[in-house]
Write an enzyme that holds these catalytic residues in place. Structure first.
Site, PDB file in Angstrom:
ATOM      1  N   GLY A  31       0.801  -1.214   0.000  1.00 46.68           N
ATOM      2  CA  GLY A  31       0.000   0.000   0.000  1.00 46.68           C
ATOM      3  C   GLY A  31       0.836   1.267   0.000  1.00 46.68           C
ATOM      4  N   GLY A  36       5.194   4.428  -8.966  1.00 46.93           N
ATOM      5  CA  GLY A  36       5.985   3.207  -9.183  1.00 46.93           C
ATOM      6  C   GLY A  36       5.066   1.985  -9.180  1.00 46.93           C
ATOM      7  N   HIS A  37       4.175   1.922  -8.182  1.00 51.66           N
ATOM      8  CA  HIS A  37       3.231   0.797  -8.133  1.00 51.66           C
ATOM      9  C   HIS A  37       2.305   0.821  -9.357  1.00 51.66           C
ATOM     10  CE1 HIS A  37       3.942   1.407  -3.673  1.00 51.66           C
ATOM     11  NE2 HIS A  37       4.252   0.148  -3.824  1.00 51.66           N
ATOM     12  N   LYS A 149      13.599  -1.396  -7.681  1.00 55.29           N
ATOM     13  CA  LYS A 149      14.210  -0.676  -6.561  1.00 55.29           C
ATOM     14  C   LYS A 149      14.584  -1.681  -5.480  1.00 55.29           C
ATOM     15  CE  LYS A 149      12.013   1.807  -3.535  1.00 55.29           C
ATOM     16  NZ  LYS A 149      12.536   1.241  -2.262  1.00 55.29           N
ATOM     17  N   SER A 185       9.189   5.629  -3.426  1.00 54.22           N
ATOM     18  CA  SER A 185       9.086   4.646  -2.358  1.00 54.22           C
ATOM     19  C   SER A 185       7.979   5.103  -1.425  1.00 54.22           C
ATOM     20  CB  SER A 185      10.405   4.596  -1.586  1.00 54.22           C
ATOM     21  OG  SER A 185      10.203   3.992  -0.323  1.00 54.22           O
ATOM     22  N   ARG A 187       8.054   4.924   1.577  1.00 59.05           N
ATOM     23  CA  ARG A 187       8.708   5.556   2.730  1.00 59.05           C
ATOM     24  C   ARG A 187       8.998   7.044   2.496  1.00 59.05           C
ATOM     25  NH1 ARG A 187      10.631   1.446   6.201  1.00 59.05           N
ATOM     26  NH2 ARG A 187      10.525  -0.566   5.177  1.00 59.05           N
TER      27      ARG A 187
END
Ligand code: PAF
Length: 279
Positions: A31, A36-37, A149, A185, A187
């Site tokens: 999630g 990127g996803h 990544k 990311s 994060r």
């Protein structure tokens, strides 16, 4: 787009599609989705008849409880984003749904888990093996899509697919970056303004390093990358490795055969970022 929370619902629905001869593409995620996803979903849509995205923050792959606690959870926003790329099915299970009982399996990934992320995050890849094998058992995809990544994760998952004989093709997909060069990311959302501003220095350094490879030996270049990243007061390198892209063997000399990848883990304050570049 349907959002399902239980494995039985998903298994039944996918069983029907499979009977119709539909090929299933799968994008496992934790999630906090970003472009990127979405690029993985687009790739899956191009290569399959039906795309399933799972959203599950897997507790067993976090070796640091604080990291698990602060991992971003944005399910509603994720679902809206997935609609924009015509995702077909979202699987968002609870922890109990995936682990009705604790998973005590111990994977042996051999050398692959002894370097880089494996060395710095003990138990991390075992947890990845546990959850991805469970998700593969539920979804039974024809193809599964992973971002480069997490370069070492792709090697681990390919190894697991071989060990467990899953008839699934693993498709690695390119890293997607912000305009600044920062690798996307989940994060990144945890970075404060100053760290976010300075984090692009990681990829800028990797790009410079690729150009310097003809002027330095491997050890010198690794030292240069470490010092160059640490020169930025907001960043602290955890490791720098240059490895073979398939075996992950640590490269000692440029003369060695095979494609080389420089991989780094860097703390931007409390937030740990990873990145890599193919030489
Ligand atoms: O790459 C990730 O987001 C996770 O490690 C994965 C593959 C979804 C397993 O939890």
């Amino acid at each position: 787009m349907q959002v399902l929370n239980t494995k039985n619902e998903l298994i039944n629905l996918l069983g029907q599609y499979r009977k119709e001869g539909k090929k299933i593409g799968f994008v496992p995620t934790m999630g906090a989705l970003h472009s990127g996803h979405l690029s993985l979903v687009k790739e899956s849509k191009k290569n399959s008849d039906l795309t399933v995205v799972s959203i599950f923050v897997n507790p067993t792959q976090f070796n640091d409880p604080e990291d698990l606690k602060r991992y971003p959870r944005t399910l509603e926003k994720d679902v809206e984003l997935l609609k924009t790329v015509d995702c077909d099915l979202v699987f968002a299970p609870s922890v109990e749904e995936i682990y009705p009982e604790p998973d005590t399996r111990k994977f042996d990934f051999g050398y692959l888990e002894t370097v880089m992320e494996g060395a710095k995050r003990p138990g991390h890849f075992n947890g990845v093996g546990q959850v991805v094998s469970r998700l593969f058992d539920i979804v039974k995809p024809d193809k599964a899509f992973f971002g480069m990544k997490d370069f070492q994760q792709v090697a681990i998952i390919k190894n697991m697919v071989k060990q467990l004989n899953f008839p699934i093709e693993i498709i690695p997909c390119p890293i997607i970056r912000e305009e600044s060069g920062l690798a996307l990311s989940s994060r990144n959302t945890l970075l404060d303004e100053e760290h976010k501003k300075n984090a692009p220095h990681i990829y800028a350094t990797l790009k410079k390093a690729r150009n310097l490879a003809s002027q330095m030996n491997v050890a010198e270049l690794k030292k240069w990358i470490t010092e160059e990243i640490n020169r930025n007061l907001y960043l602290e390198t955890e490791y720098v490795e240059i490895v073979d892209d398939t075996t992950l063997n640590i490269v000692q000399s440029w003369e060695e055969k095979g494609t080389k990848v420089a991989c780094v883990a860097v703390y931007a304050g409390k937030i740990r970022l990873i990145d890599n570049i193919v030489f």
